[in-house]
Design an enzyme around this catalytic site. Structure first.
Site, PDB file in Angstrom:
ATOM      1  N   VAL A 125      29.837  37.844  42.658  1.00 30.49           N
ATOM      2  CA  VAL A 125      29.802  38.320  41.281  1.00 30.49           C
ATOM      3  C   VAL A 125      30.732  39.531  41.165  1.00 30.49           C
ATOM      4  O   VAL A 125      30.699  40.432  42.007  1.00 30.49           O
ATOM      5  CB  VAL A 125      28.371  38.712  40.860  1.00 30.49           C
ATOM      6  CG1 VAL A 125      28.352  39.184  39.409  1.00 30.49           C
ATOM      7  CG2 VAL A 125      27.417  37.534  41.034  1.00 30.49           C
ATOM      8  N   ASP A 144      13.193  30.516  41.209  1.00 34.30           N
ATOM      9  CA  ASP A 144      13.779  31.514  42.106  1.00 34.30           C
ATOM     10  C   ASP A 144      13.629  32.907  41.508  1.00 34.30           C
ATOM     11  O   ASP A 144      14.551  33.714  41.526  1.00 34.30           O
ATOM     12  CB  ASP A 144      15.254  31.195  42.369  1.00 34.30           C
ATOM     13  CG  ASP A 144      15.783  31.940  43.604  1.00 34.30           C
ATOM     14  OD1 ASP A 144      14.957  32.323  44.466  1.00 34.30           O
ATOM     15  OD2 ASP A 144      16.997  32.142  43.708  1.00 34.30           O
TER      16      ASP A 144
END
Length: 785
Positions: free
Chosen positions: A471, A593
């Protein structure tokens, strides 16, 4: 004084076990109602009788829909009185006085159930009404007070009623504090419930207000066959439901407050939640040259401090407000037929909110400098000598702009078509993004644009590393900051997660979910572009000792003695985000998650749930759970039934949320996976301390005991309820939000799942890092105790 004979006629007696059916709509002193019998209105729309709510063992008198398969109670008589056993003791009385002229005619008194769910006590021969249930509502329209719980219809924390201070308006209270404001009736709708306006075409609404502060509001459907109800929920939401005969369920039409910005006074005085509406005062309180600027489409301020005058035009309203130095704003009182009447505010403006195209215009008082700037921006100040040159230059600029727009549109279409073609070539057979029609308004960024924004995804712009890629922080040419997830080209799972995340995030809009801005599928690159959140992820704060103290104080420390106040806890924000996924969005979504590293924090430390690559959609409303052979997620956050059997449901996310809650309080991870094996986990440690009466020893020592112990203990108990071993015993996310928002007694937690003491793990990272993910449950050895 009360007449004893009459009092007996006003009482519903529980006389005996009698399970006969009663179709009458009337009872009297000679024809009482027994347990098992029903009063049924003439049209067979409503029934009155004895009932037991939820898992309660108490009996109550109530009214419900007679002809629906789901018992939906709309009124409760003895809501605060518990009766566990049948007896001949009266369980409820209206306790009203009897007219002097009728005291010898008590046999003429009857109680009748009408077709609008109103139980009316009257003198039979004259039809004189002595008492009616409409004067004593519960949680269904229209002085409303929520139930305590699904099992207890007693007086809950939330009430809705008309406030007649100033201009009458609808207010919801949490105990005695304003929680949400429906606003005043502006002739078309309640200004604070914009979604209500959509129903005006099918509703016959009546509103009455007189000079003696008498206010009455009623509605009914034009189509008599349509069944609707208005309910205040235990969690603090005012909602309308319509019965769907095809599905046999109640379908929700609208709900308020629709988000946290809708809560009363969230942004303080003179704010509208968008950073505007702060008055800049001049050198004097009422100086020459002051005037008004128009702010469009607002939920106008709290009208309890407003002065209402009928018969004034908008121009007359402006003139009166300008002559009074304390007048800070004005607006139209009634928007019908071009507008009439005046509302004028004096002093601070409270509870303003931007409502897009559903609100009203507010005229805000400003000094002469601000007024001049306002008109300059609207009209412009053009030099006559330069006007001709400016017009020519404008025409040229328009031609160039149209050419550029045409080129960019063609380029965008090419990029979209390329994305569609590549996704159609996917051999998995799963529905692709192009076919699902989920991205009509999602812009596509070119690879070059993203590379320029992130400085070629340079190391200095890298924010983090996940299992499916990295990211990076970026900045667009217009200055907007973005976060770009670049999926690894060698990831065999990246394409599926890419498609899942795009399909979900373009459909989901919530203040506690990260927002997807764009995506890119070019040159074998798959990129997702999100809003940039400067405070990164929650785990960096709670697991970094030099940051954890300040974060937890901001999460737990409150002003006053109430759990919910002006400062809504960040914990509740995470819970509301998960509740939206499970219940309030158009799709029922299991995240699978949920963990601290997947909770991002914006500049104001508000939490936003991210990383939907592993999420799954439940297609039907009645679909409760699913089973998979491919278990994905992160150690320490997976529920036992999912980790060991592949069964996942909304209760799997509840387990993960409970782990996050306990991690925030303790300042440490549930498990440590650096070596591939989990040591004694946090859940087991907290449970041991809880059973020994030393639960506060769980709290992060970095706090130095600077926290309210009662609130922390409540958080620990809620966390343990979420991580109970049996999924059935765990609360729903709606229950969690309710427990966080209310000081109600909590059930004692049962034994939690002490997970992951096994000897073999698969070392595959999850999509966002932080812990290990597992794959193929048949290949994983996991034990629980």
């Amino acid at each position: 004084m009360h007449n004893n004979s009459l009092l007996n006629s006003l009482i519903l007696l529980l006389l005996t076990f009698s399970f006969c059916s009663c179709s009458s709509d009337t009872i009297s002193i000679h024809k009482p109602l027994r347990d098992g019998e029903l009063l049924v209105s003439k049209s067979k729309t409503f029934a009155l009788g004895f009932f037991t709510p939820g898992k309660s063992t108490s009996r109550y008198v109530g009214i419900w829909y007679y002809n629906l398969p789901i018992q939906t109670v709309v009124w409760v008589a003895n809501r605060n009185i518990l009766h566990h056993n049948l007896s001949t003791i009266p369980i409820w009385s209206t306790n009203v006085s009897f007219p002097q002229s009728q005291r010898n005619s008590t046999s003429a008194v009857i109680a009748q159930l009408s077709d609008i769910a109103n139980l009316v006590l009257m003198i039979n021969n004259t039809k004189t009404v002595l008492w009616e249930s409409f004067d004593h509502p519960t949680d269904t329209f229209w002085f409303l007070q929520s139930w305590k719980t699904d099992d207890d219809p007693g007086n809950g924390a939330f009430t809705v009623k008309f406030s007649t201070i100033g201009k009458p308006q609808v207010l919801m209270y949490n105990h005695d504090l304003p929680w949400w404001r429906g606003g005043h009736w502006n002739g078309a709708t309640l200004i604070g419930a914009p979604d209500m306006k959509r129903d005006m075409a099918i509703l016959n609404v009546s509103f009455l207000e007189d000079d003696d502060n008498y206010v009455a509001f009623s509605y009914n459907m034009f189509a008599k066959s349509v069944i609707t109800r208005v309910v205040i929920q235990q969690s603090g939401f005012l909602q309308t439901f319509r019965w769907d005969s095809q599905t046999g369920q109640w379908s929700r039409c609208w709900s308020e407050p629709s988000d946290e910005c809708g809560n009363y006074g969230t942004c303080g005085s003179n704010e509208d939640g968008t950073g505007g509406c702060v008055r800049k005062k001049g050198s004097s309180v009422c100086e020459n040259g002051e005037g008004f600027i128009k702010v469009v489409s607002l939920k106008v301020p709290d009208t309890s401090v407003a002065v209402a005058k009928s018969g004034l035009s908008l121009e007359e309203c402006e003139k009166e407000c300008l002559q009074n130095c304390s007048c800070t704003a004005y607006s139209i009182a009634d928007v019908r037929n071009g507008g009439s009447g005046c509302l004028a505010w004096h002093g601070d403006l409270i509870d303003i909110q931007k409502l897009n195209d559903q609100g009203q215009d507010l005229f805000l008082r400003v000094d002469k400098i601000e007024l001049a700037n306002y008109y300059r921006k609207r009209k412009g100040v053009l030099d006559k000598k330069r006007l001709a040159a400016i017009l020519v230059a404008s025409i040229i600029a328009i031609v160039l702009l149209l050419s550029c727009v045409n080129y960019m549109w063609k380029k965008k279409r090419e990029d979209e078509n390329k994305l569609m073609m590549q996704l159609n070539q996917d051999s998995s057979g799963e529905e692709n993004i192009a076919q699902s029609n989920t991205h009509p308004n999602l812009p596509f960024f070119s690879f070059k644009t993203i590379m320029t924004a992130t400085r070629n995804c340079g190391h200095e712009n890298k924010l983090g590393q996940g299992g499916f890629g990295s990211v990076y922080k970026g900045s667009l040419v217009n200055g907007q900051e973005i976060a770009v997830k670049r999926l690894s080209q060698n990831s065999g799972q990246g394409k599926e997660e890419f498609k899942t995340e795009v399909k979900l995030l373009v459909k989901l809009q919530h203040r506690n979910l990260v927002r997807l801005l764009s995506c890119c599928f070019e040159k074998e690159e798959r990129m997702l572009v999100y809003e940039y959140l400067p405070n990164k992820s929650l785990d960096l704060f709670i697991f970094s000792k030099h940051l954890s103290n300040s974060l937890i104080v901001s999460l737990i420390k409150t002003k006053g003695h109430h759990w919910i106040g002006a400062n809504v806890l960040k914990l509740c924000g995470i819970a509301r985000g998960v509740l939206y996924l499970h219940q309030d969005s158009r799709l029922k979504i299991i995240h699978r998650d949920l963990k601290a590293s997947n909770v991002l924090l914006d500049a104001a430390m508000n939490p936003k749930i991210s990383d939907f690559g592993m999420a799954r959609i439940f297609g039907d409303d009645d679909e409760i759970q699913a089973i998979t052979k491919r278990v994905v997620g992160t150690y320490g956050y997976m529920s036992p039934e999912y980790a060991m059997e592949g069964r996942y449901s909304t209760k799997s996310d509840v387990f993960s949320y409970g782990v996050i809650l306990l991690e925030i309080i303790a300042g440490q991870r549930n498990t440590h996976s650096e070596t591939g094996r989990a040591s004694l986990n946090l859940i087991g440690h907290v449970w041991t301390l809880w059973t020994e009466g030393r639960a506060l020893d769980t709290v992060d020592p970095a706090l130095n005991q600077s926290y309210p112990s009662a609130i922390v203990l409540r958080c620990i108990q809620i966390g343990l309820l979420c991580v109970q071993e049996n999924a059935i015993n765990r609360p729903s996310m709606l229950d969690v939000v309710f427990m966080l928002a209310n000081e109600i007694p909590l059930c004692p937690p049962q034994k939690p799942a002490f997970l992951f003491n096994g000897s073999k793990y698969l070392q595959e990272s999850s999509t966002s890092g932080g812990g290990s993910s597992v794959n193929e449950v048949t290949e994983t050895t996991i034990s629980a105790r």
